[in-house]
Write a protein that holds these residues in place. Structure first.
Motif, PDB file in Angstrom:
ATOM      1  N   ALA A  51       0.850  -1.254  -0.053  1.00 28.55           N
ATOM      2  CA  ALA A  51       0.075   0.006   0.076  1.00 28.55           C
ATOM      3  C   ALA A  51       0.852   1.223  -0.021  1.00 28.55           C
ATOM      4  O   ALA A  51       0.227   2.421  -0.299  1.00 28.55           O
ATOM      5  N   GLY A  52       2.286   1.163   0.310  1.00 27.08           N
ATOM      6  CA  GLY A  52       2.961   2.395   0.612  1.00 27.08           C
ATOM      7  C   GLY A  52       3.489   2.596  -0.803  1.00 27.08           C
ATOM      8  O   GLY A  52       3.287   2.238  -1.945  1.00 27.08           O
ATOM      9  N   ASP A  53       3.686   4.178  -0.915  1.00 27.66           N
ATOM     10  CA  ASP A  53       3.939   4.861  -1.986  1.00 27.66           C
ATOM     11  C   ASP A  53       5.359   4.378  -2.757  1.00 27.66           C
ATOM     12  O   ASP A  53       5.304   4.369  -4.089  1.00 27.66           O
ATOM     13  N   ASP A  54       6.242   3.791  -2.100  1.00 22.90           N
ATOM     14  CA  ASP A  54       7.309   3.182  -2.558  1.00 22.90           C
ATOM     15  C   ASP A  54       7.385   1.525  -3.020  1.00 22.90           C
ATOM     16  O   ASP A  54       8.143   1.155  -3.157  1.00 22.90           O
ATOM     17  N   ALA A  55       6.007   1.095  -2.703  1.00 23.34           N
ATOM     18  CA  ALA A  55       5.938  -0.259  -2.908  1.00 23.34           C
ATOM     19  C   ALA A  55       6.023  -0.118  -4.761  1.00 23.34           C
ATOM     20  O   ALA A  55       5.305   0.534  -5.127  1.00 23.34           O
ATOM     21  N   PRO A  56       6.444  -1.368  -5.277  1.00 28.78           N
ATOM     22  CA  PRO A  56       6.640  -1.484  -6.752  1.00 28.78           C
ATOM     23  C   PRO A  56       5.391  -2.192  -7.226  1.00 28.78           C
ATOM     24  O   PRO A  56       4.961  -2.940  -6.548  1.00 28.78           O
ATOM     25  N   PRO A  57       4.823  -1.703  -8.450  1.00 29.46           N
ATOM     26  CA  PRO A  57       3.709  -2.267  -8.812  1.00 29.46           C
ATOM     27  C   PRO A  57       4.051  -3.826  -9.108  1.00 29.46           C
ATOM     28  O   PRO A  57       5.081  -4.102  -9.396  1.00 29.46           O
ATOM     29  N   ALA A  58       2.734  -4.513  -9.315  1.00 29.50           N
ATOM     30  CA  ALA A  58       3.091  -5.905  -9.763  1.00 29.50           C
ATOM     31  C   ALA A  58       3.123  -5.878 -11.373  1.00 29.50           C
ATOM     32  O   ALA A  58       2.778  -4.713 -12.012  1.00 29.50           O
ATOM     33  N   PRO A  59       4.413  -6.783 -11.861  1.00 29.21           N
ATOM     34  CA  PRO A  59       4.443  -6.649 -13.134  1.00 29.21           C
ATOM     35  C   PRO A  59       3.142  -7.033 -13.928  1.00 29.21           C
ATOM     36  O   PRO A  59       1.948  -7.360 -13.316  1.00 29.21           O
ATOM     37  N   PRO A  60       2.982  -6.442 -15.284  1.00 27.35           N
ATOM     38  CA  PRO A  60       1.613  -6.805 -16.000  1.00 27.35           C
ATOM     39  C   PRO A  60       1.546  -8.130 -16.337  1.00 27.35           C
ATOM     40  O   PRO A  60       2.489  -8.929 -16.363  1.00 27.35           O
ATOM     41  N   PRO A  61       0.400  -8.709 -16.302  1.00 27.50           N
ATOM     42  CA  PRO A  61       0.182 -10.004 -16.628  1.00 27.50           C
ATOM     43  C   PRO A  61       0.440 -10.606 -18.138  1.00 27.50           C
ATOM     44  O   PRO A  61       0.414  -9.528 -18.943  1.00 27.50           O
ATOM     45  N   LEU A  62       0.969 -11.716 -18.350  1.00 31.77           N
ATOM     46  CA  LEU A  62       1.043 -12.137 -19.632  1.00 31.77           C
ATOM     47  C   LEU A  62      -0.056 -12.166 -20.639  1.00 31.77           C
ATOM     48  O   LEU A  62      -1.250 -12.402 -20.140  1.00 31.77           O
ATOM     49  N   ARG A  63       0.121 -11.830 -21.842  1.00 31.24           N
ATOM     50  CA  ARG A  63      -1.070 -11.825 -22.816  1.00 31.24           C
ATOM     51  C   ARG A  63      -1.383 -13.493 -23.165  1.00 31.24           C
ATOM     52  O   ARG A  63      -0.446 -14.515 -23.174  1.00 31.24           O
ATOM     53  N   ASP A  64      -2.590 -13.687 -23.323  1.00 29.28           N
ATOM     54  CA  ASP A  64      -2.988 -14.991 -23.538  1.00 29.28           C
ATOM     55  C   ASP A  64      -2.338 -15.679 -24.848  1.00 29.28           C
ATOM     56  O   ASP A  64      -2.457 -16.868 -25.085  1.00 29.28           O
ATOM     57  N   ASP A  65      -1.917 -14.906 -25.881  1.00 25.10           N
ATOM     58  CA  ASP A  65      -1.352 -15.203 -27.083  1.00 25.10           C
ATOM     59  C   ASP A  65       0.173 -14.859 -26.949  1.00 25.10           C
ATOM     60  O   ASP A  65       0.956 -14.964 -28.071  1.00 25.10           O
ATOM     61  N   CYS A  66       0.611 -15.016 -25.809  1.00 25.34           N
ATOM     62  CA  CYS A  66       2.127 -14.911 -25.850  1.00 25.34           C
ATOM     63  C   CYS A  66       2.941 -15.997 -26.368  1.00 25.34           C
ATOM     64  O   CYS A  66       4.130 -15.801 -26.707  1.00 25.34           O
ATOM     65  N   PHE A  67       2.340 -17.221 -26.454  1.00 28.54           N
ATOM     66  CA  PHE A  67       2.819 -18.098 -27.131  1.00 28.54           C
ATOM     67  C   PHE A  67       2.329 -18.641 -28.738  1.00 28.54           C
ATOM     68  O   PHE A  67       2.938 -19.816 -29.222  1.00 28.54           O
ATOM     69  N   ALA A  68       1.711 -17.715 -29.318  1.00 30.49           N
ATOM     70  CA  ALA A  68       1.237 -17.833 -30.297  1.00 30.49           C
ATOM     71  C   ALA A  68       2.171 -17.788 -31.542  1.00 30.49           C
ATOM     72  O   ALA A  68       2.990 -16.766 -31.596  1.00 30.49           O
ATOM     73  N   MET A  69       2.034 -18.961 -32.608  1.00 33.34           N
ATOM     74  CA  MET A  69       2.939 -18.866 -33.718  1.00 33.34           C
ATOM     75  C   MET A  69       2.235 -18.048 -34.808  1.00 33.34           C
ATOM     76  O   MET A  69       0.895 -18.094 -34.684  1.00 33.34           O
TER      77      MET A  69
END
Length: 709
Positions: A287-305
């Motif tokens: 909750a603190g101002d200096d806390a790092p945000p969570a990384p964005p989620p991976l996209r559902d198509d991140c493995f798509a060829m």
């Protein structure tokens, strides 16, 4: 379903009158993080206005394709036994509907909550359990004070109230602190949100795949963060609470939040649970101002060829992984002595120079070079000496010398040191031969590292030597990524644990201990999920559990397209599966996808193919997910100690080792020969094209050590 995209936190009110037009305390406040972006808190004067805004937010997030978690700061359930007494059913949602049918409210805030509470008390034999009212002479069925109420049949507080150390009971309707009236006015709204807007209530409903989930929260869990923000001049406590709690929830890794929502005691199924109970420290930090945000989620198509791809060349597969993945772990702090093997989340910057001051490289005597007389010098010695950690407190006069030891700060008036063995001393004087150069045997301040210089880059995997550099330049704490958690699942009815009695047709599980050990050797956190039979429901449950406990999931077996290939089937059901047919030997089938936001690598069941695919594909991907970046293994070109002719179409990896400077390969290429993995010390890579290898020809050799982080 993946984690949540947006988070709404509601500070509810049971006020019998509208809040002032000017934003104030003790009103209804909404805190919203929308698609990862914090919004200004929303002020609502009445419950009617707040319910309409909440409904609009739910509809808007659903239309935008964002999954929403809505937290309310009042209890979702009563202690066990209450619902049955009032409705005849243990279902807490039946009590929600019962209240919705009876509670009346208006735009002015006027309501009948005490009438309904009196009717609820009438369902019990003894006074209570509801108590507290605005007028001592009204609603005779509600005791004015708690004294005399027996909470033997029905507990005064729920299990989560006790665990969270909440001050108030849901039966207390008046006198602060109280949540009882908020609850009576809030549960009917929740019932409508479920019915009219398709929201699902945690933990009562089947909520895991719902686009909107309602959850009970309590701002008291982040009290220290709220107090800190108020101390910084924040104006309204309620606005701060909802803002910080929404922010903390949005910064939780999806796996951690899922674990908080699934690892619950049995009582929660009837009484509900305060989300985050037991995790107060984590939520306050986030909750603190200096806390790092969570990384964005991976996209559902991140493995798509690309469309039309059938057989995937190895290089194309690696390029797809590299383009589709990014770090999924949060930055953290780590003490330098404990940081070996950790990955820097930010560059390490020297706090001070090394060496911090000019110092002596030898034991000897120091003096000013410009003050040396012609010929062989004879200099008087000053009293005292300079030693490491005990500097000389004074200035050495010109034409004088001082005793100085290795590592000692060079005193004022000294710029040159002569080695002790090259001198003679006696009668308080120092004699030596002429010819010494200015600055001899001294180290300049910062000649190794200057203060403020970048020591190590972001993504560096820290080594023991790195720790020495960090410590020498004054760093006691470094910014690192949290350890990537990798879950390992073995699948197949035929598998049994090593050491057990094997029946005909059964084999020992070799993949799981191999993969778990490899993950630990890479400095990652291995999560052993055990062996799962060829049962789709059991595998689904295991994947759910793994996604709640880990950032990445490795499975072995079931990655192809057969009747018992449940890994690929379940990933297909989840809508985020890619079946890669790699032009590779060994290990053609590779199933990749997302399960509740966690990337899944469905490895072949054959141990040789499983290890090769782990080294070639999972290893660089794990490095990227862990924050170390995409790392190519180091390759050596060495002469072959074997002969081989291969057909075009597939890249081949042969188990190999170096002897007498040449690469020899295992006698059999059979992928079932596990002994070849133990025999080998690396892999020889043969190209996609046709090739004929003669003894002495150069081949590409990857030592197993080159796959390390």
């Amino acid at each position: 379903m993946t984690g949540f995209d947006s988070f709404l936190v509601v500070d509810w009110s049971a006020s019998a009158a509208p809040a002032p037009a000017r934003p104030s305390k003790d009103a209804i406040w909404l805190g919203l993080v929308q698609g990862g972006t914090p919004q200004d808190p929303l002020y609502c004067r009445t419950r009617t206005e707040a319910e309409a805004r909440i409904a609009d937010i739910i509809a808007g997030e659903r239309a935008a394709g964002r999954r929403l978690l809505v937290g309310f700061d009042f209890p979702f359930g009563y202690p066990i036994g209450t619902a049955r007494r009032i409705t005849g059913s243990d279902d807490p949602l039946a009590l929600w509907d019962w209240l919705e049918a009876r509670i009346t409210d208006s735009d002015t805030g006027a309501n009948n909550r005490f009438d309904v509470a009196e009717a609820m008390n009438a369902r019990f034999d003894d006074p209570g359990p509801f108590w507290g009212k605005t007028h001592a002479d009204r609603w005779p069925g509600i005791p004015y004070r708690k004294a005399g109420i027996d909470y033997t049949e029905i507990a005064e507080k729920r299990a989560c109230d006790v665990a969270a150390k909440a001050a108030s009971s849901c039966f207390q309707l008046c006198f602060p602190p109280t949540v009882g009236s908020q609850m009576l006015m809030g549960l009917p709204m929740l019932s409508r949100l479920r019915r009219q807007h398709g929201a699902r209530a945690w933990p009562f409903d089947d909520w895991q795949d719902a686009p909107t989930v309602l959850a009970e929260i309590w701002p008291g869990l982040i009290e220290s963060a709220v107090t800190s923000a108020l101390g910084a001049g924040a104006p309204i406590r309620d606005a701060v609470q909802v803002t910080l709690l929404a922010r903390a929830l949005s910064r939780l890794p999806a796996a951690d939040l899922n674990a908080m929502m699934t690892d619950l005691p049995q009582a929660a199924q009837q009484e509900a649970w305060i989300l985050g109970t037991g995790h107060e420290s984590t939520l306050n930090d986030l909750a603190g101002d200096d806390a790092p945000p969570a990384p964005p989620p991976l996209r559902d198509d991140c493995f798509a060829m690309p469309a039309g791809v059938d057989w995937t060349p190895v290089d194309d597969a690696l390029a797809t992984l590299r383009a589709g993945l990014h770090p999924v772990v949060r930055p953290a702090h780590c003490n330098v002595p404990d940081a070996c093997g950790r990955i820097l989340s930010a560059p390490a910057i020297a706090r001070r120079a090394n060496p911090p001051t000019p110092n002596s490289a030898v034991d000897g005597y120091g003096f000013a070079h410009d003050s040396l007389p012609p010929g062989d010098p004879v200099l008087p010695l000053v009293s005292g000496r300079a030693a490491a950690g005990v500097p000389y407190d004074g200035t050495v006069p010109p034409g004088h010398a001082i005793r100085i030891l290795t590592g000692a700060a060079v005193p004022a008036g000294v710029d040159t040191v002569i080695l002790e063995e090259d001198t003679r001393t006696g009668a308080g004087q120092l004699a030596f031969r002429a010819g010494i150069k200015r600055g001899a045997n001294t180290r300049k301040a910062g000649e190794d590292v200057d203060a403020g210089a970048e020591l190590l880059p972001k993504g560096r995997v820290l080594t023991p030597a790195d720790l020495a550099l960090l410590a020498a330049t004054g760093l006691g704490v470094v910014e690192v990524f949290e350890r990537l958690r990798v879950a390992v699942i073995s699948t197949g009815d035929e598998l049994i644990e090593a050491g057990g009695a094997a029946n005909p047709g059964q084999i020992y599980d070799a993949n799981r201990p191999m993969l778990l050990a490899q993950i630990r050797a890479w400095g990652l956190e291995a999560v052993d999920m055990g062996r799962i039979p060829d049962d789709r429901a059991a595998l689904r449950a295991a994947l759910d559990d793994a996604a709640s406990r880990a950032d990445v999931i490795l499975t072995s077996g079931g990655a192809s397209a057969g009747d018992e290939d449940h890994v690929s089937a379940l990933l297909s059901e989840a809508g985020a599966m890619q079946q890669w047919r790699i032009a590779l030997k060994p290990g053609r089938p590779l199933a990749l996808g997302l399960w509740q936001g966690a990337p899944v690598f469905g490895l072949p069941g054959n141990p040789v193919a499983a290890l090769v695919c782990t080294l070639i594909f999972a290893r660089p991907a794990l490095g990227l997910l862990a924050g170390a970046g995409w790392q190519e293994p180091q390759v050596f070109h060495v002469p072959a100690a074997f002969e081989k002719s291969k057909k075009p179409g597939r890249r081949e990896y042969l188990r190999a080792r170096i002897r007498d400077g040449r690469a020899e390969v295992f006698a059999s290429e059979g992928s079932g020969r596990i002994s070849g993995l133990s025999w080998a010390e690396g892999l020889v890579e043969l190209p996609d094209a046709a090739a004929t290898i003669q003894a002495g020809d150069p081949v590409r050799y990857y030592p197993f050590g080159s796959f390390a982080f």
